[in-house]
Motif scaffolding. Structure first.
Motif, PDB file in Angstrom:
ATOM      1  N   ALA A  31      -3.178  36.876  -6.186  1.00 36.58           N
ATOM      2  CA  ALA A  31      -3.535  37.087  -7.600  1.00 36.58           C
ATOM      3  C   ALA A  31      -3.101  35.877  -8.437  1.00 36.58           C
ATOM      4  O   ALA A  31      -3.857  35.388  -9.278  1.00 36.58           O
ATOM      5  N   GLU A  32      -1.906  35.402  -8.165  1.00 36.97           N
ATOM      6  CA  GLU A  32      -1.355  34.250  -8.895  1.00 36.97           C
ATOM      7  C   GLU A  32      -2.238  33.006  -8.697  1.00 36.97           C
ATOM      8  O   GLU A  32      -2.590  32.311  -9.662  1.00 36.97           O
ATOM      9  N   ALA A  39      -7.842  29.343 -14.390  1.00 34.86           N
ATOM     10  CA  ALA A  39      -7.345  28.625 -15.575  1.00 34.86           C
ATOM     11  C   ALA A  39      -7.705  27.143 -15.482  1.00 34.86           C
ATOM     12  O   ALA A  39      -8.121  26.528 -16.475  1.00 34.86           O
ATOM     13  N   ALA A  40      -7.578  26.563 -14.277  1.00 38.17           N
ATOM     14  CA  ALA A  40      -7.919  25.148 -14.102  1.00 38.17           C
ATOM     15  C   ALA A  40      -9.421  24.947 -14.308  1.00 38.17           C
ATOM     16  O   ALA A  40      -9.846  23.963 -14.937  1.00 38.17           O
ATOM     17  N   ALA A  41     -10.227  25.896 -13.796  1.00 38.48           N
ATOM     18  CA  ALA A  41     -11.673  25.793 -13.971  1.00 38.48           C
ATOM     19  C   ALA A  41     -12.030  25.826 -15.454  1.00 38.48           C
ATOM     20  O   ALA A  41     -12.868  25.050 -15.923  1.00 38.48           O
ATOM     21  N   GLN A  42     -11.340  26.703 -16.185  1.00 38.03           N
ATOM     22  CA  GLN A  42     -11.579  26.800 -17.629  1.00 38.03           C
ATOM     23  C   GLN A  42     -11.265  25.472 -18.327  1.00 38.03           C
ATOM     24  O   GLN A  42     -12.005  25.026 -19.194  1.00 38.03           O
ATOM     25  N   ALA A  43     -10.143  24.867 -17.905  1.00 36.66           N
ATOM     26  CA  ALA A  43      -9.743  23.586 -18.507  1.00 36.66           C
ATOM     27  C   ALA A  43     -10.784  22.512 -18.208  1.00 36.66           C
ATOM     28  O   ALA A  43     -11.137  21.710 -19.086  1.00 36.66           O
ATOM     29  N   ILE A  44     -11.296  22.505 -16.969  1.00 36.93           N
ATOM     30  CA  ILE A  44     -12.299  21.489 -16.603  1.00 36.93           C
ATOM     31  C   ILE A  44     -13.577  21.688 -17.430  1.00 36.93           C
ATOM     32  O   ILE A  44     -14.126  20.732 -17.983  1.00 36.93           O
ATOM     33  N   VAL A  45     -14.023  22.940 -17.532  1.00 40.21           N
ATOM     34  CA  VAL A  45     -15.264  23.218 -18.273  1.00 40.21           C
ATOM     35  C   VAL A  45     -15.097  22.835 -19.745  1.00 40.21           C
ATOM     36  O   VAL A  45     -15.968  22.194 -20.340  1.00 40.21           O
ATOM     37  N   LEU A  46     -13.926  23.179 -20.301  1.00 36.69           N
ATOM     38  CA  LEU A  46     -13.654  22.839 -21.704  1.00 36.69           C
ATOM     39  C   LEU A  46     -13.608  21.319 -21.876  1.00 36.69           C
ATOM     40  O   LEU A  46     -14.188  20.762 -22.811  1.00 36.69           O
ATOM     41  N   GLY A  47     -12.936  20.643 -20.947  1.00 37.26           N
ATOM     42  CA  GLY A  47     -12.843  19.176 -20.992  1.00 37.26           C
ATOM     43  C   GLY A  47     -14.215  18.546 -20.926  1.00 37.26           C
ATOM     44  O   GLY A  47     -14.545  17.648 -21.717  1.00 37.26           O
ATOM     45  N   TRP A  48     -15.038  19.030 -20.002  1.00 36.58           N
ATOM     46  CA  TRP A  48     -16.386  18.461 -19.856  1.00 36.58           C
ATOM     47  C   TRP A  48     -17.212  18.685 -21.121  1.00 36.58           C
ATOM     48  O   TRP A  48     -17.932  17.783 -21.566  1.00 36.58           O
TER      49      TRP A  48
ATOM     50  N   ALA B  79     -11.194  28.313  -3.987  1.00 35.74           N
ATOM     51  CA  ALA B  79     -12.446  29.079  -4.128  1.00 35.74           C
ATOM     52  C   ALA B  79     -12.658  29.450  -5.589  1.00 35.74           C
ATOM     53  O   ALA B  79     -13.756  29.273  -6.138  1.00 35.74           O
ATOM     54  N   SER B  80     -11.579  29.922  -6.231  1.00 37.63           N
ATOM     55  CA  SER B  80     -11.701  30.319  -7.638  1.00 37.63           C
ATOM     56  C   SER B  80     -11.972  29.097  -8.523  1.00 37.63           C
ATOM     57  O   SER B  80     -12.820  29.143  -9.415  1.00 37.63           O
ATOM     58  N   LEU B  81     -11.289  27.992  -8.234  1.00 37.36           N
ATOM     59  CA  LEU B  81     -11.468  26.754  -9.027  1.00 37.36           C
ATOM     60  C   LEU B  81     -12.910  26.258  -8.914  1.00 37.36           C
ATOM     61  O   LEU B  81     -13.568  26.003  -9.937  1.00 37.36           O
ATOM     62  N   VAL B  82     -13.384  26.119  -7.687  1.00 41.07           N
ATOM     63  CA  VAL B  82     -14.722  25.550  -7.472  1.00 41.07           C
ATOM     64  C   VAL B  82     -15.797  26.502  -8.015  1.00 41.07           C
ATOM     65  O   VAL B  82     -16.710  26.074  -8.737  1.00 41.07           O
ATOM     66  N   THR B  83     -15.669  27.801  -7.701  1.00 41.64           N
ATOM     67  CA  THR B  83     -16.694  28.764  -8.130  1.00 41.64           C
ATOM     68  C   THR B  83     -16.830  28.791  -9.653  1.00 41.64           C
ATOM     69  O   THR B  83     -17.925  28.632 -10.193  1.00 41.64           O
ATOM     70  N   PHE B 102     -14.001  36.341 -16.290  1.00 39.26           N
ATOM     71  CA  PHE B 102     -12.962  36.244 -17.322  1.00 39.26           C
ATOM     72  C   PHE B 102     -12.374  37.626 -17.625  1.00 39.26           C
ATOM     73  O   PHE B 102     -11.158  37.793 -17.688  1.00 39.26           O
ATOM     74  N   ASN B 103     -13.265  38.615 -17.785  1.00 40.10           N
ATOM     75  CA  ASN B 103     -12.802  39.956 -18.186  1.00 40.10           C
ATOM     76  C   ASN B 103     -12.146  40.737 -17.057  1.00 40.10           C
ATOM     77  O   ASN B 103     -11.212  41.494 -17.294  1.00 40.10           O
ATOM     78  N   TYR B 104     -12.659  40.562 -15.828  1.00 34.41           N
ATOM     79  CA  TYR B 104     -12.173  41.419 -14.739  1.00 34.41           C
ATOM     80  C   TYR B 104     -11.263  40.715 -13.735  1.00 34.41           C
ATOM     81  O   TYR B 104     -10.697  41.358 -12.865  1.00 34.41           O
ATOM     82  N   LEU B 105     -11.143  39.397 -13.826  1.00 31.96           N
ATOM     83  CA  LEU B 105     -10.218  38.692 -12.929  1.00 31.96           C
ATOM     84  C   LEU B 105      -9.092  38.031 -13.727  1.00 31.96           C
ATOM     85  O   LEU B 105      -7.912  38.279 -13.506  1.00 31.96           O
TER      86      LEU B 105
END
Lengths: 210, 208
Positions: A31-32, A39-48, B79-83, B102-105
């Motif tokens: 989960a962690e 969170a990292a994906a969000q940062a990348i998308v926001l940065g882009w 997987a989570s980062l790339v997806t 965003f809402n469920y994970l």
């Protein structure tokens, strides 16, 4: 359907988080890591989107000056190529310099002038007296009152112990402020917990009636 | 020269332009330049976010390749980062799939970990609230009054407790936090000036 699956998945993830209370385990670690990845994906998308909207799109419309921040941004990656790695310092220095300027201007307005202004109160009631003396003594405690071995000389230096009085008043204010903030944080975290438990035992395992 | 002095000059110029816009009399050129520098910083900082992602990718890929302890969790992270990067970039953050994630994970894990802190903070208070001297007494008293003041049982014990709790938060707490904020502001200004003047250069790293 997707919402139902999502709701049960949310419940599982919350239980995985709570499982840490027993001991660190795989479910919690997954989960962690899922959270960090998102969170990292969000940062990348926001940065882009920042690069695109503030840099590339205006550049395409002819604002060529924007080549400067784009080149500086690319130079950050020079650290991976040793012969040119020193060039990564240019964008770093630019960010630090600009951030320092923004900090000074922001802090002067929001933290310094506004807070000092709000403390300039007429000492006509108990609240105002506590506010003014509390703020002044806290500030004095942090900036001017020596602590530890140096504190020994304070009383002797001023003759009648005003230094000690200010120090103790400052300490009392800080302790009361920290204690009350701590208590407030405990209650805020508990309300988070109650909300999660309500979700778990209200929607996932319907033990609490709506 | 280029390795240390040029970065310091760049930092000095960037900081001075932003400060000039704020402190000098209104000037159209300086205003626009100052705004540009602040916007450029956002663009450069966006590139820095990518740098963080590259580091994260590198670290976890190596962990999987070497089958180090916890490598299976690294697969979940990657997987989570790339997806979600792919979904965010190609479909947008307002797309239903991204919003579902965003809402469920993301949200449940965030709130789950945040509520875990309730247990940590409660056990920390058990260990720290000891009546050793008058200062720890004041600390404990402040916390207990505020905690009891926010729950029903507090009012049952003493009718005026919620009012006392509100007063502590509104007056002594504000006074203490304000003093700390002013002290912090002075510190931030001093540190920022040191950065602009090139006296603080730790961020440039060691070596030449």
């Amino acid at each position: 359907m997707a919402d139902t699956v999502g709701t049960y998945l949310s419940g599982l993830l919350i239980v995985a988080c709570f499982s840490y209370l027993f001991k660190e385990n795989r479910a919690f670690t997954y989960a962690e890591h899922l959270y960090v990845g998102f969170a990292a994906a969000q940062a990348i998308v926001l940065g882009w989107s920042n690069i695109k909207e503030m840099g590339l799109d205006p550049l395409r419309q002819g604002k060529f000056i924007l080549v400067i921040p784009l080149v500086l941004g690319v130079l950050l990656y020079a650290r991976y190529y040793k012969p040119l790695s020193h060039l990564a310092r240019f964008p770093l220095a630019f960010m630090m310099g600009a951030a320092a300027g923004v900090t000074i201007t922001g802090v002067i307005d929001a933290q310094l002038v506004a807070q000092v202004k709000a403390t300039m109160l007429p000492m006509t009631n108990l609240n105002n007296v506590v506010m003014v003396l509390g703020t002044a003594s806290t500030l004095a405690f942090f900036l001017f009152i020596p602590i530890g071995k140096k504190a020994e000389g304070v009383k002797a230096a001023n003759g009648f112990g005003a230094g000690n009085l200010v120090r103790n008043l400052g300490r009392a204010t800080i302790m009361l402020a920290f204690g009350s903030s701590y208590g407030y944080t405990v209650m805020a975290r508990l309300s988070y917990l109650v909300a999660r438990l309500q979700f778990l035992f209200g929607r996932i395992i319907p033990l609490i009636p709506d | 020269m280029t390795r240390r002095t040029v970065p310091l000059i760049i930092g000095f110029l960037a900081g001075t332009i932003v400060l000039g816009k704020y402190f000098l009399p209104q000037n159209a050129f300086l205003d626009s330049l100052g705004t540009d520098v602040v916007n450029w910083r956002t663009i450069v900082a966006a590139f820095a976010l990518g740098l963080g992602a590259v580091n994260l990718l590198g670290t976890h890929t190596m962990r999987i390749a070497r089958k180090e302890k916890g490598w299976d969790a690294s697969i979940v992270l990657l997987a989570s980062l790339v997806t979600f990067t792919a979904i965010g970039l190609f479909k947008g953050t307002t797309s239903p799939v991204y919003q579902w994630g965003f809402n469920y994970l993301y949200q449940p894990i965030y709130s789950g970990i945040s509520s875990l802190l309730a247990f940590m903070i409660t056990s920390a208070s058990y260990r720290s609230f000891r009546f050793k001297d008058w200062q720890s007494g004041v600390l404990m008293l402040g916390a207990v009054i505020v905690m009891l003041g926010q729950v029903g049982i507090g009012e049952l014990l003493f009718r005026g407790l919620p009012a006392v709790s509100s007063w502590i938060m509104a007056v002594p707490n504000t006074a203490g936090m304000r003093g700390i904020a002013i002290g912090g502001a002075l510190g931030a200004i001093a540190l920022s000036l040191r950065v602009i003047l090139g006296l603080e250069r730790g961020y440039l790293g060691g070596g030449q």
